[in-house]
Design a protein around this motif. Structure first.
Motif, short mmCIF file in Angstrom:
data_model
loop_
_atom_site.label_atom_id
_atom_site.label_comp_id
_atom_site.label_asym_id
_atom_site.label_seq_id
_atom_site.Cartn_x
_atom_site.Cartn_y
_atom_site.Cartn_z
N ALA A 51 11.86 15.71 -21.97
CA ALA A 51 12.09 16.70 -20.90
C ALA A 51 13.57 17.05 -20.85
CB ALA A 51 11.64 16.15 -19.56
N ILE A 54 13.58 18.90 -14.68
CA ILE A 54 12.46 18.96 -13.72
C ILE A 54 13.03 19.57 -12.45
CG2 ILE A 54 10.86 17.61 -12.32
CD1 ILE A 54 10.87 15.53 -14.58
N ARG A 85 8.68 21.73 -15.52
CA ARG A 85 9.22 20.76 -16.47
C ARG A 85 9.55 21.51 -17.75
NH1 ARG A 85 7.38 17.52 -20.94
NH2 ARG A 85 8.44 15.48 -21.01
N ASP A 309 9.45 11.95 -14.33
CA ASP A 309 8.81 12.45 -15.54
C ASP A 309 7.68 11.55 -15.98
OD1 ASP A 309 8.57 14.32 -17.61
OD2 ASP A 309 9.83 13.14 -18.95
#
Length: 364
Positions: A51, A54, A85, A309
């Motif tokens: 990721a 977020i 995300r 996450d």
């Protein structure tokens, strides 16, 4: 005037060997997750493992939509909490010098409507999009071949991947200069090294849109975002360059996007079962149905964001029946996504659950 095609179960055509192919996909995705769990001592997603941000925002459905657009969760003016995300597509966590397609997953929380099978106890509508209009494979059989290739690269030394990515970026740039795009080259590390917040994201695959059939896109519209379109990120000696640049931009100005739909107007020109075919915007343009606004915020904070996450999952089959995923690629993503999330939950000792409010995410 061209009218949109009405949804009917008959628009889908299931091949006799589809279930067997899906089992093959599950085996490859399981292999990727098992390899990365052994390497990193933690559980990651089988795809889009890393990721880059977020962020929490609000999705507001436009008022005054015409009947063919006022469908599903967009049937009435409303405002929903949402979370995005941003990621890249590999199943392992790589140095950002390895250039891959960008992904954006959008979770719209606490939406009304009858639920898709398997998501009855949940309340979100998930959208998963990539910064390219078409999928890399026409069907699940071709997707399985591609996935086997990607699975073989999962445990390859990162230095070799950097070299390959550098070469493929040059190849991709040369092909783009003559008007040709190669999703396969981009998947292997030859994608343009662009800023994720300036990109337009596409569902690539079709969905039911209430009475009709559609694809989705998420388009940056704030000047602070459109100024980042096609901007190349300097990844030199910066393994988390995307995370750092996304965080800086969202702290400074947040963002605003439009969620748009493209209605299917011709099943021959806009096939449901082959997601490598780009639906012509001349035939049916993308039209805005909602706006996503994200206030300035920290999009990645080590420790806190990692835990968030781990607890989040996105699945196109988490949603309402009015937005049922369509086509063989989407059918294959149903159980495979659930298996991936369940694996992460077991390995990390952190059960995956669907947040109903932003506070549920902040509490992770």
């Amino acid at each position: 005037m061209t009218h949109p095609v009405r949804f009917s179960p008959s628009v889908e055509q299931v091949k006799p060997d589809e279930a067997e192919t899906i089992r093959g996909l599950e085996e490859q995705l399981d292999s990727i997750q098992q390899t990365t769990a052994q390497d990193y001592k933690t559980g990651f997603r089988a795809v889009h493992a890393k990721a880059h941000g977020i962020a929490i925002g609000r999705l507001t459905v436009n008022a005054g939509l015409p009947p063919d657009l006022a469908q599903g969760i967009f049937s009435h003016p409303a405002s929903f909490d949402a979370v995005i995300r941003i990621s890249t597509n590999a199943g392992d966590v790589l140095d950002d010098a390895i250039a891959l397609p960008r992904g954006l997953a959008l979770k719209v929380m606490d939406v009304p409507g009858d639920r898709l099978p398997g998501s009855e106890g949940e309340t979100s509508q998930d959208f998963i999009m990539v910064n390219g209009p078409v999928f890399t494979a026409p069907d699940t059989a071709a997707f399985l071949k591609n996935l086997k290739l990607l699975a073989k690269t999962t445990d390859v030394a990162e230095g070799g991947k950097k070299v390959l990515s550098s070469v493929l970026q040059g190849v991709n740039a040369a092909l783009s200069a003559v008007g040709y795009e190669s999703p396969t080259i981009q998947q292997l590390g030859g994608a343009p090294q662009v800023h994720p917040l300036g990109e337009t994201y596409y569902s690539q695959t079709p969905y039911r849109f209430g009475d009709y059939i559609a694809k989705f896109s998420l388009v940056p519209v704030a000047a602070s975002l459109t100024s980042l379109t096609d901007v190349k990120i300097d990844v030199t000696d910066r393994p988390d360059a995307l995370r750092e640049d996304v965080s800086r931009a969202l702290i400074e100005h947040g963002g605003e996007w439009e969620l748009r739909v493209q209605l299917n107007t011709d099943l021959d020109k806009m096939p449901v079962e082959d997601s490598t075919v780009e639906w012509s915007e001349d035939e049916s343009p993308f039209v805005t149905v909602a706006t996503l606004e994200i206030e300035p915020q920290i999009s990645w904070q080590h420790g806190t964001s990692d835990r968030q996450d781990d607890a989040l999952s996105f699945n196109i089959w988490r949603g309402v029946t009015a937005h049922q995923p369509l086509g063989n690629i989407n059918r294959a993503r149903n159980e495979t996504y659930r298996r991936s999330a369940a694996f992460r939950g077991r390995v990390n000792g952190c059960p995956i659950h669907d947040p109903r409010t932003p506070q549920d995410i902040a509490a992770e």
